[in-house]
Design a protein around this motif. Sequence first.
Motif, short mmCIF file in Angstrom:
data_model
loop_
_atom_site.label_atom_id
_atom_site.label_comp_id
_atom_site.label_asym_id
_atom_site.label_seq_id
_atom_site.Cartn_x
_atom_site.Cartn_y
_atom_site.Cartn_z
N HIS A 50 0.78 -1.19 -0.04
CA HIS A 50 0.10 -0.02 -0.19
C HIS A 50 0.83 1.42 -0.01
O HIS A 50 0.50 2.32 -0.90
CB HIS A 50 -0.94 -0.17 1.24
N MET A 51 2.15 1.14 0.96
CA MET A 51 2.88 2.47 0.83
C MET A 51 3.54 2.55 -0.59
O MET A 51 3.71 3.61 -1.18
CB MET A 51 3.95 2.12 2.07
N PHE A 52 3.76 1.48 -1.20
CA PHE A 52 4.39 1.49 -2.49
C PHE A 52 3.50 2.37 -3.48
O PHE A 52 4.08 3.02 -4.21
CB PHE A 52 4.78 0.01 -2.97
N HIS A 53 2.34 1.91 -3.51
CA HIS A 53 1.31 2.32 -4.38
C HIS A 53 1.12 3.93 -3.97
O HIS A 53 0.84 4.56 -5.00
CB HIS A 53 0.09 1.37 -4.38
N GLN A 54 1.34 4.17 -2.89
CA GLN A 54 1.08 5.52 -2.62
C GLN A 54 2.05 6.64 -3.23
O GLN A 54 1.70 7.82 -3.46
CB GLN A 54 0.97 5.99 -1.14
N HIS A 55 3.24 6.09 -3.75
CA HIS A 55 4.34 6.84 -4.36
C HIS A 55 3.86 7.21 -5.89
O HIS A 55 4.34 8.16 -6.41
CB HIS A 55 5.57 6.08 -4.32
N VAL A 56 2.78 6.60 -6.38
CA VAL A 56 2.10 7.13 -7.50
C VAL A 56 1.68 8.72 -7.55
O VAL A 56 1.84 9.35 -8.30
CB VAL A 56 1.12 6.33 -8.20
N TRP A 57 1.01 8.89 -6.38
CA TRP A 57 0.55 10.21 -5.97
C TRP A 57 1.88 11.17 -5.63
O TRP A 57 1.49 12.51 -5.80
CB TRP A 57 -0.44 10.12 -4.65
N VAL A 58 2.86 10.90 -5.10
CA VAL A 58 3.92 11.44 -5.20
C VAL A 58 4.25 12.12 -6.29
O VAL A 58 4.39 13.29 -6.41
CB VAL A 58 5.34 11.00 -4.39
N GLY A 59 4.30 11.13 -7.28
CA GLY A 59 4.93 11.66 -8.85
C GLY A 59 3.77 12.56 -9.41
O GLY A 59 4.16 13.73 -9.87
#
Length: 72
Positions: A50-59
Amino acid sequence: MTAMVVLLGTAGWLMQIGWFFYGMLAAVAVFCLRQAFELRNSILPPQAFHMFHQHVWVGFAILAGLIGGFLL
């Protein structure tokens, strides 16, 4: 993470991007710092995913900051 924020901030300064970019960059830095503190403890694989998928929103936030910084 620190290098990313410094390099993006420097690139924004050299390109004379507006204030909106720096606000988004600060928000991204706080988000990444919060995740770094969460990773100090052991986490379960689904939580890590889940934390890994949140990095899409960082980009996306960085892209939105770039666009907003040039437009505002």
